[in-house]
Design a protein around this motif. Sequence first.
Motif, PDB file in Angstrom:
ATOM      1  N   TRP A 132      13.130   5.714  -5.370  1.00 31.30           N
ATOM      2  CA  TRP A 132      13.652   4.939  -6.511  1.00 31.30           C
ATOM      3  C   TRP A 132      13.738   3.452  -6.177  1.00 31.30           C
ATOM      4  CZ3 TRP A 132      18.418   2.347  -7.524  1.00 31.30           C
ATOM      5  CH2 TRP A 132      18.702   2.121  -8.875  1.00 31.30           C
ATOM      6  N   CYS A 133      14.252   3.131  -5.011  1.00 28.41           N
ATOM      7  CA  CYS A 133      14.362   1.723  -4.606  1.00 28.41           C
ATOM      8  C   CYS A 133      12.991   1.063  -4.530  1.00 28.41           C
ATOM      9  CB  CYS A 133      15.081   1.610  -3.267  1.00 28.41           C
ATOM     10  SG  CYS A 133      16.858   1.928  -3.341  1.00 28.41           S
ATOM     11  N   ILE A 134      12.009   1.780  -3.993  1.00 23.98           N
ATOM     12  CA  ILE A 134      10.656   1.226  -3.916  1.00 23.98           C
ATOM     13  C   ILE A 134      10.116   0.959  -5.313  1.00 23.98           C
ATOM     14  CG2 ILE A 134       8.266   1.683  -3.243  1.00 23.98           C
ATOM     15  CD1 ILE A 134       9.373   3.318  -0.885  1.00 23.98           C
ATOM     16  N   TYR A 159       8.555  10.616   4.663  1.00 24.56           N
ATOM     17  CA  TYR A 159       7.188  10.444   5.154  1.00 24.56           C
ATOM     18  C   TYR A 159       6.192  10.592   4.000  1.00 24.56           C
ATOM     19  CZ  TYR A 159       2.974  11.086   7.947  1.00 24.56           C
ATOM     20  OH  TYR A 159       1.718  10.959   8.482  1.00 24.56           O
ATOM     21  N   ARG A 160       6.402  11.598   3.143  1.00 24.43           N
ATOM     22  CA  ARG A 160       5.535  11.790   1.967  1.00 24.43           C
ATOM     23  C   ARG A 160       5.586  10.571   1.055  1.00 24.43           C
ATOM     24  NH1 ARG A 160       7.913  16.613  -0.988  1.00 24.43           N
ATOM     25  NH2 ARG A 160       6.516  15.846  -2.609  1.00 24.43           N
ATOM     26  N   ILE A 161       6.779  10.046   0.859  1.00 24.27           N
ATOM     27  CA  ILE A 161       6.946   8.880  -0.012  1.00 24.27           C
ATOM     28  C   ILE A 161       6.226   7.664   0.576  1.00 24.27           C
ATOM     29  CG2 ILE A 161       8.641   7.241  -0.926  1.00 24.27           C
ATOM     30  CD1 ILE A 161      10.601   9.711  -1.024  1.00 24.27           C
ATOM     31  N   MET A 162       6.370   7.462   1.886  1.00 23.49           N
ATOM     32  CA  MET A 162       5.692   6.342   2.548  1.00 23.49           C
ATOM     33  C   MET A 162       4.176   6.477   2.430  1.00 23.49           C
ATOM     34  SD  MET A 162       7.877   5.688   6.025  1.00 23.49           S
ATOM     35  CE  MET A 162       9.490   4.912   6.016  1.00 23.49           C
ATOM     36  N   CYS A 163       3.672   7.674   2.635  1.00 19.90           N
ATOM     37  CA  CYS A 163       2.230   7.898   2.504  1.00 19.90           C
ATOM     38  C   CYS A 163       1.763   7.571   1.091  1.00 19.90           C
ATOM     39  CB  CYS A 163       1.880   9.345   2.846  1.00 19.90           C
ATOM     40  SG  CYS A 163       2.012   9.760   4.602  1.00 19.90           S
ATOM     41  N   ASN A 164       2.571   7.923   0.110  1.00 17.42           N
ATOM     42  CA  ASN A 164       2.219   7.690  -1.283  1.00 17.42           C
ATOM     43  C   ASN A 164       2.092   6.202  -1.584  1.00 17.42           C
ATOM     44  OD1 ASN A 164       1.864   8.274  -4.119  1.00 17.42           O
ATOM     45  ND2 ASN A 164       4.002   7.784  -4.437  1.00 17.42           N
ATOM     46  N   TYR A 165       2.990   5.383  -1.047  1.00 21.88           N
ATOM     47  CA  TYR A 165       3.000   3.956  -1.377  1.00 21.88           C
ATOM     48  C   TYR A 165       2.233   3.093  -0.380  1.00 21.88           C
ATOM     49  CZ  TYR A 165       6.531   5.022  -4.881  1.00 21.88           C
ATOM     50  OH  TYR A 165       7.190   5.536  -5.964  1.00 21.88           O
ATOM     51  N   TYR A 166       2.208   3.497   0.885  1.00 21.45           N
ATOM     52  CA  TYR A 166       1.659   2.618   1.919  1.00 21.45           C
ATOM     53  C   TYR A 166       0.405   3.170   2.590  1.00 21.45           C
ATOM     54  CZ  TYR A 166       6.461   0.996   1.277  1.00 21.45           C
ATOM     55  OH  TYR A 166       7.637   0.581   0.729  1.00 21.45           O
ATOM     56  N   GLY A 167      -0.025   4.358   2.184  1.00 19.22           N
ATOM     57  CA  GLY A 167      -1.231   4.948   2.760  1.00 19.22           C
ATOM     58  C   GLY A 167      -0.926   5.896   3.902  1.00 19.22           C
ATOM     59  N   THR A 168      -1.705   6.970   4.009  1.00 17.90           N
ATOM     60  CA  THR A 168      -1.444   8.003   5.016  1.00 17.90           C
ATOM     61  C   THR A 168      -1.703   7.512   6.435  1.00 17.90           C
ATOM     62  OG1 THR A 168      -2.003   9.740   3.430  1.00 17.90           O
ATOM     63  CG2 THR A 168      -2.035  10.339   5.767  1.00 17.90           C
ATOM     64  N   VAL A 169      -2.847   6.874   6.650  1.00 18.38           N
ATOM     65  CA  VAL A 169      -3.201   6.441   8.009  1.00 18.38           C
ATOM     66  C   VAL A 169      -2.238   5.369   8.533  1.00 18.38           C
ATOM     67  CG1 VAL A 169      -4.969   5.367   9.442  1.00 18.38           C
ATOM     68  CG2 VAL A 169      -5.619   7.115   7.776  1.00 18.38           C
ATOM     69  N   PRO A 170      -1.954   4.299   7.775  1.00 20.18           N
ATOM     70  CA  PRO A 170      -0.982   3.320   8.267  1.00 20.18           C
ATOM     71  C   PRO A 170       0.392   3.925   8.519  1.00 20.18           C
ATOM     72  CG  PRO A 170      -2.226   2.390   6.439  1.00 20.18           C
ATOM     73  CD  PRO A 170      -2.569   3.848   6.500  1.00 20.18           C
ATOM     74  N   THR A 171       0.810   4.851   7.666  1.00 22.79           N
ATOM     75  CA  THR A 171       2.118   5.487   7.849  1.00 22.79           C
ATOM     76  C   THR A 171       2.133   6.348   9.101  1.00 22.79           C
ATOM     77  OG1 THR A 171       2.539   5.490   5.459  1.00 22.79           O
ATOM     78  CG2 THR A 171       3.800   7.050   6.792  1.00 22.79           C
TER      79      THR A 171
END
Length: 252
Positions: free
Chosen positions: A180-182, A219-231
């Motif tokens: 939500w914050c993102i 982790y799922r949320i980060m992958c969604n917004y920032y990409g799987t490989v960078p995360t």
Amino acid sequence: MKTPVFSIITVTFNAAQWLEKTIEAVLGQTYPHIEYILIDGGSTDGTPEILQKYKDRISYQISEPDKGIYDAMNKGIRAATGDYLWFINAGDIPEEKETIEKIIASLPENEEWPDVLYGETCTINVEGTVTGARRLKAPAVLSWRSFRMGMLVCHQSFLVKRTLAPEYDLQYRLSADFDWCIRCLRQANTIHNTHQVLSRFLEEGISSSQRKKSLKERYRIMCNYYGTVPTLFRHLWFACRFYTAKWIKGKV
């Protein structure tokens, strides 16, 4: 917007031992333009008696079963009519009576009110004693990309314009506040650092299984917004840093 209304939302369920302190702290704010919303999940402890005691001072309250904390928060969003949303849940409190006054004083004169306001957080235990500052510090400049390093701003010290705020995504059971914050930050054009401690967060014990589930969701949320490989690489770096620190500490 000379006198914005702050919609403070408290979500609670069977937390009577902490709820009244939260209510009193919110109602004790020196800023007069507050809409206080209380969403109870159908508590069976002493919560109904507390709600009855303060019913004339709470702008909106409801007590009924829900689908979890984020469903309850969505009810709060739908009930709110103020300019800003601020979630202060049972057990949490604003840092001091003048917190909102100080938020307003931190803003430059003759400028539009920002889309997001944020600050620092300190933690308290179940007795209400301050245990220290939150481990993660709020960055001097915040954007939606900041959260690729974790939830740098605590949910309780994050205020957003109501017209900008989406509802919480209920697919996430433990970390929907992170998502939500993102989403709020991605929509925000102006983000203001108050440079103040805004809230005291009740740090309850959490089971290791729940913590693991929460981290997996993040982790799922980060992958969604920032990409799987960078995360993935970022988390490998987090792990190396964590175990290196532990090894150094063990050597001292």
